[in-house]
Design an enzyme around this catalytic site. Structure first.
Site, PDB file in Angstrom:
ATOM      1  N   THR A 436       0.872  -1.174   0.000  1.00 18.29           N
ATOM      2  CA  THR A 436       0.000   0.000   0.000  1.00 18.29           C
ATOM      3  C   THR A 436       0.911   1.226   0.000  1.00 18.29           C
ATOM      4  OG1 THR A 436      -1.582  -1.206   1.327  1.00 18.29           O
ATOM      5  CG2 THR A 436      -1.884   1.175   1.189  1.00 18.29           C
ATOM      6  N   LYS A 511      -7.715   1.490  -2.977  1.00 15.90           N
ATOM      7  CA  LYS A 511      -7.325   1.024  -1.640  1.00 15.90           C
ATOM      8  C   LYS A 511      -7.441   2.147  -0.603  1.00 15.90           C
ATOM      9  CE  LYS A 511      -4.972  -1.225   1.589  1.00 15.90           C
ATOM     10  NZ  LYS A 511      -5.393  -2.447   2.236  1.00 15.90           N
ATOM     11  N   LYS A 586      -1.149   4.952   8.548  1.00 12.14           N
ATOM     12  CA  LYS A 586      -0.408   5.087   7.281  1.00 12.14           C
ATOM     13  C   LYS A 586      -1.394   5.263   6.118  1.00 12.14           C
ATOM     14  CE  LYS A 586       1.823   2.122   3.942  1.00 12.14           C
ATOM     15  NZ  LYS A 586       2.329   0.814   3.603  1.00 12.14           N
TER      16      LYS A 586
HETATM   17  P1  NAD Z   1       6.182  -5.893   7.037  1.00 13.44           P
HETATM   18  O1  NAD Z   1       6.894  -4.756   7.653  1.00 13.44           O
HETATM   19  O2  NAD Z   1       5.910  -7.113   7.852  1.00 13.44           O
HETATM   20  O3  NAD Z   1       6.957  -6.369   5.713  1.00 13.44           O
HETATM   21  C1  NAD Z   1       7.721  -5.538   4.878  1.00 13.44           C
HETATM   22  C2  NAD Z   1       9.003  -6.282   4.557  1.00 13.44           C
HETATM   23  O4  NAD Z   1       9.737  -5.510   3.617  1.00 13.44           O
HETATM   24  C3  NAD Z   1       9.885  -6.484   5.760  1.00 13.44           C
HETATM   25  O5  NAD Z   1      10.202  -7.864   5.905  1.00 13.44           O
HETATM   26  C4  NAD Z   1      11.128  -5.649   5.442  1.00 13.44           C
HETATM   27  O6  NAD Z   1      12.323  -6.223   5.959  1.00 13.44           O
HETATM   28  C5  NAD Z   1      11.111  -5.659   3.948  1.00 13.44           C
HETATM   29  N1  NAD Z   1      11.897  -4.584   3.363  1.00 13.44           N
HETATM   30  C6  NAD Z   1      11.994  -3.307   3.754  1.00 13.44           C
HETATM   31  N2  NAD Z   1      12.824  -2.615   2.920  1.00 13.44           N
HETATM   32  C7  NAD Z   1      13.247  -3.503   1.983  1.00 13.44           C
HETATM   33  C8  NAD Z   1      14.106  -3.412   0.852  1.00 13.44           C
HETATM   34  N3  NAD Z   1      14.687  -2.258   0.503  1.00 13.44           N
HETATM   35  N4  NAD Z   1      14.330  -4.513   0.131  1.00 13.44           N
HETATM   36  C9  NAD Z   1      13.726  -5.688   0.455  1.00 13.44           C
HETATM   37  N5  NAD Z   1      12.887  -5.839   1.511  1.00 13.44           N
HETATM   38  C10 NAD Z   1      12.663  -4.753   2.270  1.00 13.44           C
HETATM   39  O7  NAD Z   1       4.813  -5.318   6.458  1.00 13.44           O
HETATM   40  P2  NAD Z   1       3.533  -6.130   5.973  1.00 13.44           P
HETATM   41  O8  NAD Z   1       2.549  -6.187   7.069  1.00 13.44           O
HETATM   42  O9  NAD Z   1       3.978  -7.366   5.317  1.00 13.44           O
HETATM   43  O10 NAD Z   1       2.936  -5.107   4.912  1.00 13.44           O
HETATM   44  C11 NAD Z   1       3.510  -4.953   3.636  1.00 13.44           C
HETATM   45  C12 NAD Z   1       2.658  -4.000   2.832  1.00 13.44           C
HETATM   46  O11 NAD Z   1       1.320  -4.490   2.779  1.00 13.44           O
HETATM   47  C13 NAD Z   1       2.543  -2.610   3.404  1.00 13.44           C
HETATM   48  O12 NAD Z   1       2.574  -1.681   2.359  1.00 13.44           O
HETATM   49  C14 NAD Z   1       1.195  -2.604   4.118  1.00 13.44           C
HETATM   50  O13 NAD Z   1       0.632  -1.326   4.194  1.00 13.44           O
HETATM   51  C15 NAD Z   1       0.404  -3.517   3.224  1.00 13.44           C
HETATM   52  N6  NAD Z   1      -0.706  -4.216   3.887  1.00 13.44           N
HETATM   53  C16 NAD Z   1      -0.552  -4.790   5.096  1.00 13.44           C
HETATM   54  C17 NAD Z   1      -1.629  -5.427   5.700  1.00 13.44           C
HETATM   55  C18 NAD Z   1      -1.491  -6.102   7.040  1.00 13.44           C
HETATM   56  O14 NAD Z   1      -2.510  -6.478   7.632  1.00 13.44           O
HETATM   57  N7  NAD Z   1      -0.279  -6.327   7.534  1.00 13.44           N
HETATM   58  C19 NAD Z   1      -2.868  -5.463   5.055  1.00 13.44           C
HETATM   59  C20 NAD Z   1      -2.997  -4.891   3.796  1.00 13.44           C
HETATM   60  C21 NAD Z   1      -1.903  -4.243   3.228  1.00 13.44           C
END
Ligand code: NAD
Length: 640
Positions: A436, A511, A586
């Site tokens: 997102t 979204k 966010k």
């Molecule tokens: P998260 O923080 O668990 O995962 C993000 C991952 O990206 C981490 O493992 C981090 O180490 C990695 N990362 C960061 N910088 C990086 C880079 N330069 N290269 C490679 N990897 C890198 O977050 P999440 O909960 O998995 O969410 C991910 C996305 O999904 C976000 O944009 C969030 O808004 C969206 N989202 C999350 C949810 C939820 O319920 N968690 C629901 C819908 C959407």
């Protein structure tokens, strides 16, 4: 409309070719999509049968789409064609060896590449309009896509006859020769497809099958067996030349149109298959030896020019009829030294680079790997995910991928990862961002990817970590039709629904609009519960009324913030997220950034953003579910 429509319908995995104006000619992309869908449905227990059909009444599929092969081949680039064949043949073998029934409905023309999709399943249905043929020798190719396997199994010498003359089979012949199984009048097909979807049981097909029409080839088989029994093309030509019958004259005329090298090699392949292992993989491997060399050393380019491009029908073949030296046949059919045709598991499905293996990314990547795709992952943290190979850098994960998926924390990180992976990606691959992020970042990354010849998509999700693990996410997708079609089989694995919202950035727009509503309604639901408390209204009574009255919403009905009321939700688990308050903040900030940029008036969105900011940054909201707004309101009075 995309070229192919892939979906689950009841108990059926359904594949519909939908390029009727091009007689449903099979593109490279369609081959990949069919393969990916078949792999996904192998593991899906609710899919009990595969149904393959096509739009239009002229053709099921009149062949492979060879325009791009011709364009690249004439420029001296043979790699594209070779890759097309390798990936197509792997898909043909997958259909032939599929562990569930595969039903195909073959109206009109089924030729060449169409035979590879339609004639290897378990239940091949023909009707009165069906016309099946392997006409490849006419364009300097050989009967491929596993066609040589079917021809080698045909009765007597009918395989040699059909492969060399390219004659068409009507429904009776197709069943007699072994290219089809059941004759069912075409006006019953629509109802039968519905029955297959509803029951997943192929018994209805057997019940509906009727006695097939006559098979003229059965009558002419003795003559064909005599004439086409020779070891070499020259033997066949000599026999036919000495025979003054109408049959011999017509057959000779057909042979004189086709490429001699192709006919000689087709004959050799059919004989080798009959003499040795007669299975589909062996057939495809022999075919690939020929096709992989057909542009450089055979007549394929000239054949397409004469028949399809210039349409002058005067090809200049490399050899005269019946004068193909054995050494030339041997050169075409010796084992391939470079990129070989393989059927290995890791070679099947798409190659996916997955960047960002966090709470969401890890289970999404695991689901793709479990469905049979080859997934190479990268994360800056040291994480391991079942079935996913780790790469040392994001660029390494992206380098050979057909699709690169990113699942990252925010737009800045997405931009920096994109600038690293885009130059590493192969041309024509898809870049699918599921994070997102702000609309501006999504559109900037899409523009950069498009300029590099890639297919970008922004496809943020809803459904949370539970949905990511269960493969029930909803995807909101922005990008071109072509890019959407490429990613569709992957959405089907990672989620239960995807909505194509329009051009790049529109997925993110959908979204943030959705989540702005969610933030506002959750606050409204929580403050209404707190007010109800003060008024002495029982929470269960409040839920019973509102959930069935005009105040109902997802926040109330599906994710009730009051513990012990409504279905199970994070409130029942001491507000452990679920969907963390900081993630809601966010998304609300993204909505306000977009509102600012587009000059939209969003007063409730703005208030919700301020409230969640206070909750996360100044109160006890960080690390709690976003529905923990209820205890916050509970503890407060009217003015703070
Ligand atoms: P998260 O923080 O668990 O995962 C993000 C991952 O990206 C981490 O493992 C981090 O180490 C990695 N990362 C960061 N910088 C990086 C880079 N330069 N290269 C490679 N990897 C890198 O977050 P999440 O909960 O998995 O969410 C991910 C996305 O999904 C976000 O944009 C969030 O808004 C969206 N989202 C999350 C949810 C939820 O319920 N968690 C629901 C819908 C959407």
């Amino acid at each position: 409309m995309t070229d192919i429509h892939i979906r689950q319908d009841g108990h059926a995995g359904r594949i519909t070719l939908q390029r009727p104006k091009a007689l449903n000619a099979l593109t490279y992309q369609m081959c990949l999509e069919i393969e990916a869908a078949l792999w996904a449905w192998r593991a899906e227990s609710t899919v009990k049968v595969i149904v393959i059909d096509a739009e239009g009444d002229k053709a099921f599929c009149a062949g492979g789409d060879i325009a791009e092969m011709y364009a690249t081949g004439t420029a001296g680039d043979y790699a594209y064609g070779q890759k097309f064949w390798r990936d197509e043949y792997r898909m043909n073998a997958l259909i032939a060896e599929y562990p569930k029934p595969v039903v195909s409905f073959l109206q009109g023309f089924t030729m060449g590449g169409g035979v590879g999709v339609g004639c290897h399943g378990s239940h091949r249905i023909v009707g009165d309009s069906s016309q099946i043929a392997m006409p490849e020798c006419g364009i300097g190719l050989i009967p491929d896509v596993g066609g040589s396997y079917l021809l080698a199994r045909a009765p007597g010498r009918l395989g040699e006859y059909l492969g060399l003359t390219a004659d068409r089979m009507g429904p009776g012949d197709a069943i007699y020769v072994g290219f089809a199984d059941l004759y069912i009048p075409e006006d019953q097909w629509t109802a039968l497809k519905s029955t297959l979807c509803a029951t997943g049981d192929v018994k209805a097909l057997e019940d509906a099958a009727q006695v097939p029409p006559d098979a003229p080839l059965r009558t002419s088989q003795p003559q064909i067996d005599m004439a086409f029994g020779g070891a070499r093309l020259s033997d066949i030509v000599n026999t036919l030349s000495r025979d003054s019958s109408d049959f011999a004259e017509a057959a000779l005329k057909k042979l004189s149109r086709n490429a001699p090298l192709s006919m000689e090699c087709a004959l050799e392949i059919i004989h080798r298959l009959r003499a040795g292992t007669l299975d589909i993989r062996k057939a495809l491997e022999l075919e690939y030896r020929f096709t992989s060399r057909s542009m450089e050393k055979g007549d394929f380019i000239e054949g397409i020019r004469a028949v399809i491009i210039d349409k002058d029908k005067s090809p200049k073949w490399r050899h005269d009829l019946a004068k193909v030296p054995s050494v030339d046949v041997a050169a075409m059919l010796r084992p391939v030294m470079g990129e070989k045709l393989t059927f290995e598991q890791e070679e099947r499905g798409m190659k996916i680079g997955f960047i960002g293996l966090g709470n969401m990314g890890a289970p999404m990547a695991a689901n793709l790997a479990a469905a049979g795709h080859t997934v190479v992952g990268f994360d800056t943290m040291d994480v391991s995910v079942e079935g996913v190979t780790r790469a040392a850098t994001a660029a390494e994960a992206a380098a050979v991928a057909d699709v690169v998926i990113t699942m990252l924390p925010n737009g800045d990180i997405l931009r920096s990862v994109a600038s690293e992976v885009i130059p590493a990606m192969k041309s024509g691959a898809a870049l699918l961002d599921c994070s997102t992020v702000d609309v501006e970042s999504a559109r900037a990354v899409a523009a950069e990817a498009e300029a590099a010849g890639l297919l970008p998509l922004d496809a943020p999700v809803s459904g949370g970590i539970g949905g990511a693990s269960a493969g029930t996410l909803t995807f909101m997708v922005g990008g071109s039709e072509k890019a959407y079609a490429t990613a569709l089989p992957l959405f089907d694995i990672m989620g239960q629904k995807s909505v194509h919202c329009g051009a790049s950035g529109n997925g993110q727009a959908a979204k943030i609009c959705n989540n702005m509503i969610l933030g506002v309604t959750m606050i409204a639901t929580c403050e209404a519960f707190a007010l109800a408390d003060k008024l002495g209204l029982d929470r269960q009574a409040m839920f019973d009324v509102v959930s069935t009255s005009s105040g109902y919403s997802w926040s109330m009905n599906a994710y009730c913030p009051a513990p012990g009321v409504g279905p199970q939700s994070p409130a029942d688990n001491n507000y452990t997220p679920g969907f963390a308050a900081e993630l809601m903040l966010k998304d609300l900030r993204l909505s306000q950034q977009a509102a600012e940029a587009s000059d939209a008036d969003t007063p409730l969105g703005q208030s919700a953003t301020e409230l969640y900011a206070r909750f996360v940054e100044a109160e006890d909201g960080r690390g709690r579910d976003f529905s923990a707004m209820l205890p916050r309101f509970e503890a407060r009075k009217r003015n703070g």
